[in-house]
Design an enzyme around this catalytic site. Structure first.
Site, PDB file in Angstrom:
ATOM      1  N   THR A  39       0.835  -1.206   0.000  1.00  0.00           N
ATOM      2  CA  THR A  39       0.000   0.000   0.000  1.00  0.00           C
ATOM      3  C   THR A  39       0.870   1.258   0.000  1.00  0.00           C
ATOM      4  OG1 THR A  39      -1.440   1.302   1.462  1.00  0.00           O
ATOM      5  CG2 THR A  39      -0.124  -0.360   2.520  1.00  0.00           C
ATOM      6  N   ASP A  40       0.320   2.337  -0.532  1.00  0.00           N
ATOM      7  CA  ASP A  40       1.061   3.618  -0.496  1.00  0.00           C
ATOM      8  C   ASP A  40       1.190   4.130   0.940  1.00  0.00           C
ATOM      9  OD1 ASP A  40      -1.592   4.371  -0.067  1.00  0.00           O
ATOM     10  OD2 ASP A  40      -1.529   6.083  -1.429  1.00  0.00           O
ATOM     11  N   GLU A  41       0.407   3.539   1.850  1.00  0.00           N
ATOM     12  CA  GLU A  41       0.460   4.004   3.247  1.00  0.00           C
ATOM     13  C   GLU A  41       1.793   3.692   3.911  1.00  0.00           C
ATOM     14  OE1 GLU A  41      -3.045   3.546   5.615  1.00  0.00           O
ATOM     15  OE2 GLU A  41      -4.325   3.320   3.871  1.00  0.00           O
ATOM     16  N   TYR A  47      -1.385  -0.557  11.083  1.00  0.00           N
ATOM     17  CA  TYR A  47      -1.678  -1.250   9.813  1.00  0.00           C
ATOM     18  C   TYR A  47      -0.529  -1.064   8.824  1.00  0.00           C
ATOM     19  CZ  TYR A  47      -3.317  -1.531   4.972  1.00  0.00           C
ATOM     20  OH  TYR A  47      -3.399  -1.785   3.614  1.00  0.00           O
ATOM     21  N   LYS A  92       2.386  -3.633   7.016  1.00  0.00           N
ATOM     22  CA  LYS A  92       2.594  -3.776   5.564  1.00  0.00           C
ATOM     23  C   LYS A  92       4.052  -3.470   5.210  1.00  0.00           C
ATOM     24  CE  LYS A  92      -0.292  -4.603   2.931  1.00  0.00           C
ATOM     25  NZ  LYS A  92      -0.868  -5.893   2.471  1.00  0.00           N
TER      26      LYS A  92
HETATM   27  N1  LIG Z   1      -8.467  -1.298  -0.143  1.00  0.00           N
HETATM   28  C1  LIG Z   1      -7.502  -0.459  -0.486  1.00  0.00           C
HETATM   29  O1  LIG Z   1      -7.770   0.708  -0.753  1.00  0.00           O
HETATM   30  C2  LIG Z   1      -6.071  -0.942  -0.597  1.00  0.00           C
HETATM   31  C3  LIG Z   1      -5.121  -0.091  -1.167  1.00  0.00           C
HETATM   32  C4  LIG Z   1      -3.790  -0.546  -1.309  1.00  0.00           C
HETATM   33  C5  LIG Z   1      -3.465  -1.818  -0.886  1.00  0.00           C
HETATM   34  N2  LIG Z   1      -4.399  -2.617  -0.324  1.00  0.00           N
HETATM   35  C6  LIG Z   1      -4.008  -3.975   0.068  1.00  0.00           C
HETATM   36  O2  LIG Z   1      -4.708  -4.870  -0.777  1.00  0.00           O
HETATM   37  C7  LIG Z   1      -5.007  -6.065  -0.078  1.00  0.00           C
HETATM   38  C8  LIG Z   1      -6.486  -6.353  -0.183  1.00  0.00           C
HETATM   39  O3  LIG Z   1      -7.214  -5.265   0.369  1.00  0.00           O
HETATM   40  P1  LIG Z   1      -8.802  -5.300   0.448  1.00  0.00           P
HETATM   41  O4  LIG Z   1      -9.286  -3.922   0.539  1.00  0.00           O
HETATM   42  O5  LIG Z   1      -9.344  -6.193  -0.603  1.00  0.00           O
HETATM   43  O6  LIG Z   1      -8.987  -6.017   1.866  1.00  0.00           O
HETATM   44  P2  LIG Z   1     -10.251  -6.709   2.492  1.00  0.00           P
HETATM   45  O7  LIG Z   1     -10.131  -6.442   3.950  1.00  0.00           O
HETATM   46  O8  LIG Z   1     -11.501  -6.343   1.779  1.00  0.00           O
HETATM   47  O9  LIG Z   1     -10.021  -8.279   2.203  1.00  0.00           O
HETATM   48  C9  LIG Z   1      -8.972  -9.012   2.770  1.00  0.00           C
HETATM   49  C10 LIG Z   1      -9.273 -10.496   2.604  1.00  0.00           C
HETATM   50  O10 LIG Z   1      -8.159 -11.207   3.166  1.00  0.00           O
HETATM   51  C11 LIG Z   1      -8.648 -12.251   3.989  1.00  0.00           C
HETATM   52  N3  LIG Z   1      -7.665 -12.505   5.061  1.00  0.00           N
HETATM   53  C12 LIG Z   1      -7.284 -11.665   6.045  1.00  0.00           C
HETATM   54  N4  LIG Z   1      -6.364 -12.252   6.822  1.00  0.00           N
HETATM   55  C13 LIG Z   1      -6.157 -13.489   6.307  1.00  0.00           C
HETATM   56  C14 LIG Z   1      -5.322 -14.574   6.658  1.00  0.00           C
HETATM   57  N5  LIG Z   1      -4.516 -14.510   7.719  1.00  0.00           N
HETATM   58  N6  LIG Z   1      -5.351 -15.692   5.900  1.00  0.00           N
HETATM   59  C15 LIG Z   1      -6.175 -15.792   4.821  1.00  0.00           C
HETATM   60  N7  LIG Z   1      -7.002 -14.789   4.450  1.00  0.00           N
HETATM   61  C16 LIG Z   1      -6.992 -13.663   5.189  1.00  0.00           C
HETATM   62  C17 LIG Z   1      -9.962 -11.733   4.556  1.00  0.00           C
HETATM   63  O11 LIG Z   1     -10.780 -12.830   4.975  1.00  0.00           O
HETATM   64  C18 LIG Z   1     -10.522 -10.972   3.365  1.00  0.00           C
HETATM   65  O12 LIG Z   1     -11.341 -11.807   2.564  1.00  0.00           O
HETATM   66  C19 LIG Z   1      -4.519  -5.866   1.354  1.00  0.00           C
HETATM   67  O13 LIG Z   1      -3.274  -6.519   1.482  1.00  0.00           O
HETATM   68  C20 LIG Z   1      -4.350  -4.363   1.492  1.00  0.00           C
HETATM   69  O14 LIG Z   1      -3.319  -4.049   2.384  1.00  0.00           O
HETATM   70  C21 LIG Z   1      -5.703  -2.214  -0.171  1.00  0.00           C
END
Ligand SMILES: NC(=O)c1ccc[n+]([C@@H]2O[C@H](COP(=O)([O-])OP(=O)(O)OC[C@H]3O[C@@H](n4cnc5c(N)ncnc54)[C@H](O)[C@@H]3O)[C@@H](O)[C@H]2O)c1
Length: 310
Positions: A119-121, A143, A147
């Site tokens: 993430t950009d964070e 968080y 990451k």
């Molecule tokens: N949403 C954003 O804006 C954003 C931006 C940049 C990066 N990200 C990254 O992208 C990824 C996905 O984000 P998202 O928004 O879809 O998240 P989300 O919270 O909607 O989904 C995460 C999924 O991962 C599963 N999960 C969590 N812990 C787990 C584990 N230990 N084992 C197996 N499954 C597990 C959860 O059950 C869920 O289905 C993350 O790694 C996040 O850091 C998200």
């Protein structure tokens, strides 16, 4: 043998990525532990190229064969991490460590590319200008700290064991199927239910928004490119303050805003901004969607769901 293992594929971004690769004809195993944010019955469950394993990435004791492992699995809500970051450490750091351990145990020719969706964070905030991939990491909350820590394991496992990786640092995603604790679906659901929307501080935090399909297409384009052992920023440059986003949604829903301003939280970054020069130059990737042009489809998704459930 799978083409892809996708972890966290029942979450917001992972589920869109699975839809994309199934459309392209790839075989995928989705490993998800099914937390409170996960979706059931997304629509691809009966696809002949789709398999599912309910498991925690920090506990799996076997990693099936695949060409590419795309790790989306993570605890992803900053506010929860500020309350208690234990689960974040387990999933986001131990989980990545466990996946890397399984990869290193494999013979070199059997190892998948490890793709860490970061993430950009991890950069922390920036008042003016933009972060490039060369900038150092200075996460502001638990968080983003987990990451950033996960990224360090990926570099170390590349240097020590020769595991190939790609890391992407994407800005805030928007689109359908995001859990309504995050800003955009939360505003829509509050407006639909006639509740007031809580705004922290004066709403001036700036975020750069990228459509989830743009993010997924960028990931696939990187996998299919020859680039390896690289970090890439991903964003659309579509910046808006939280208050601007909230007002845009109320305006498009034609509902009078009901806002409740409360005290700022610690650990919230003022502005995120990243440069995408590297991904544009290396693989000629550019985002296709803009927030203002696609927000109506997102509103419709939640409105349909709300009407179905009420
Ligand atoms: N949403 C954003 O804006 C954003 C931006 C940049 C990066 N990200 C990254 O992208 C990824 C996905 O984000 P998202 O928004 O879809 O998240 P989300 O919270 O909607 O989904 C995460 C999924 O991962 C599963 N999960 C969590 N812990 C787990 C584990 N230990 N084992 C197996 N499954 C597990 C959860 O059950 C869920 O289905 C993350 O790694 C996040 O850091 C998200």
């Amino acid at each position: 043998m799978y083409d892809f293992i996708v972890t966290g594929g029942c979450g917001f971004i992972g589920s869109h990525f699975i839809e994309l690769i199934l459309k392209k004809g790839f075989r995928v195993l989705n490993i998800d532990k099914m937390t409170y944010v996960s979706w059931e019955n997304i629509g691809f469950e009966n696809h002949p190229h789709y398999s599912f394993l309910k498991a925690d990435i920090s506990e799996i004791s076997n990693l099936p064969k695949c060409d590419y492992l795309i790790n989306f699995a993570a605890e992803s809500f900053v506010d929860n991490s500020i309350e208690n970051s234990e689960e974040f450490f387990r999933s986001n750091v131990n989980g990545v460590h466990n996946l890397l351990e399984h990869i290193r145990m494999k013979a070199k020719f059997d190892r998948p590319l490890f793709f860490q969706v970061s993430t950009d964070e991890v950069y922390g905030d920036i008042i003016d200008g933009v972060f490039t991939e060369e900038d150092y990491l200075k996460p502001s909350n638990p968080y983003s700290a987990t990451k950033a820590a996960a990224e360090q394991f990926v570099y170390a496992y590349n240097r020590t064991y020769g595991i190939d990786y790609i890391i992407t640092r994407c800005s805030n995603n928007f689109g359908c199927r995001q859990y309504p604790e995050k800003l955009i679906p939360k505003v829509i659901m509050s407006a639909l239910a006639g509740r007031s929307m809580t705004i922290h501080g004066d709403g001036s935090y700036v975020r750069s928004w990228v459509h989830v399909e743009d993010h997924c297409e960028a990931i696939l384009a990187l996998v299919e490119s020859e680039k390896r052992n690289q970090v890439y920023n991903i964003c659309s440059g579509d910046e808006a303050s939280n208050l601007e986003v909230v007002n845009l949604i109320y305006e498009r829903m034609n509902i009078e805003p009901k806002l409740q301003f409360v005290e700022n939280r610690w650990g919230q970054d003022l502005r995120y901004a990243i440069s995408t020069n590297k991904i544009e130059k290396d693989i000629n990737w550019k985002s296709r969607f803009k927030l203002k042009e696609t927000i109506d489809e997102v509103i419709k998704f939640y409105k349909d769901k709300y009407e179905k459930n009420s």
